[in-house]
Design a protein around this motif. Sequence first.
Motif, PDB file in Angstrom:
ATOM      1  N   PRO A   1      32.503  13.069  -2.842  1.00 50.07           N
ATOM      2  CA  PRO A   1      33.039  13.808  -4.037  1.00 50.07           C
ATOM      3  C   PRO A   1      33.835  12.612  -4.840  1.00 50.07           C
ATOM      4  O   PRO A   1      34.701  12.124  -4.363  1.00 50.07           O
ATOM      5  N   PHE A   2      33.606  13.070  -6.341  1.00 53.10           N
ATOM      6  CA  PHE A   2      34.586  12.138  -7.077  1.00 53.10           C
ATOM      7  C   PHE A   2      34.935  13.076  -8.461  1.00 53.10           C
ATOM      8  O   PHE A   2      34.471  14.230  -8.544  1.00 53.10           O
ATOM      9  N   SER A   3      35.901  12.651  -9.155  1.00 56.45           N
ATOM     10  CA  SER A   3      36.606  13.082 -10.338  1.00 56.45           C
ATOM     11  C   SER A   3      35.454  13.278 -11.290  1.00 56.45           C
ATOM     12  O   SER A   3      35.151  12.151 -11.852  1.00 56.45           O
ATOM     13  N   ALA A   4      35.042  14.553 -11.895  1.00 63.39           N
ATOM     14  CA  ALA A   4      34.069  14.446 -12.942  1.00 63.39           C
ATOM     15  C   ALA A   4      34.937  14.593 -14.129  1.00 63.39           C
ATOM     16  O   ALA A   4      34.632  14.436 -15.444  1.00 63.39           O
ATOM     17  N   ALA A   5      36.159  15.107 -14.027  1.00 71.62           N
ATOM     18  CA  ALA A   5      37.241  15.267 -15.114  1.00 71.62           C
ATOM     19  C   ALA A   5      38.725  15.357 -14.666  1.00 71.62           C
ATOM     20  O   ALA A   5      38.843  15.656 -13.641  1.00 71.62           O
ATOM     21  N   ILE A   6      39.550  14.732 -15.424  1.00 75.00           N
ATOM     22  CA  ILE A   6      41.013  14.529 -15.001  1.00 75.00           C
ATOM     23  C   ILE A   6      41.682  14.827 -16.412  1.00 75.00           C
ATOM     24  O   ILE A   6      41.268  14.841 -17.410  1.00 75.00           O
ATOM     25  N   SER A   7      43.031  15.103 -16.156  1.00 74.13           N
ATOM     26  CA  SER A   7      43.904  15.561 -17.228  1.00 74.13           C
ATOM     27  C   SER A   7      45.461  15.237 -16.729  1.00 74.13           C
ATOM     28  O   SER A   7      45.916  15.616 -15.395  1.00 74.13           O
ATOM     29  N   ARG A   8      46.082  15.035 -17.832  1.00 68.87           N
ATOM     30  CA  ARG A   8      47.667  14.915 -17.605  1.00 68.87           C
ATOM     31  C   ARG A   8      48.240  14.982 -18.908  1.00 68.87           C
ATOM     32  O   ARG A   8      47.991  14.202 -19.910  1.00 68.87           O
TER      33      ARG A   8
END
Length: 196
Positions: free
Chosen positions: A162-169
């Motif tokens: 599993p990996f990050s397909a989208a991130i936010s901050r």
Amino acid sequence: MIGIVNYGAGNIFSITAALKRLNIDYGMINKPEDFDLYDRIIIPGVGHAGAAMQKLVESGLSETIKGLKKPVLGICVGMQLMTDYSEEGDVDLLGIIPLKTLHFNGRVQEKVPHMGWNSIEFQNNCPLFKDIPNNSYFYFVHSYYIEHEFTYGIATCAYGLPFSAAISRDNFWAVQFHPEKSGQVGEQLLLNFNEF
């Protein structure tokens, strides 16, 4: 109006073609003062993270990006640039989102790069994915990925792991896939970002 960060390593044509299809006004950001002309910013993808970071520093764009308060969307390498560090070039990046960008090689049995359509699972009520069905397919092309976790991760994908397909901050948003090459769901994501 969207400003596209022109750091010499992004796939400018694909993203501008998508924005034209959607009738979204855009322009290019070549120097720090150009950021003032736009209310939303896209950092496009394609290229080498180390080389891209060097160009951002040399052009004076890196410090301005870090201080932005308006909505920012990173795409592919543009997403990776927001993290602390990349194994691609063994380089420190913008450090906006405290995650690392890692290489698939040695960590998955699958063919590298990860290229093609893959489904993602995203958090409900995420404005970036408004009016997009969960588990929709998006188009990926990448050999490096951002570690999967739940503090900043808003969407996940699986390719051997599993990996990050989208991130936010805060006002920073980023996707590993290419919305500009992902058909209707990708265009909806760009429209959603244009409404932030």
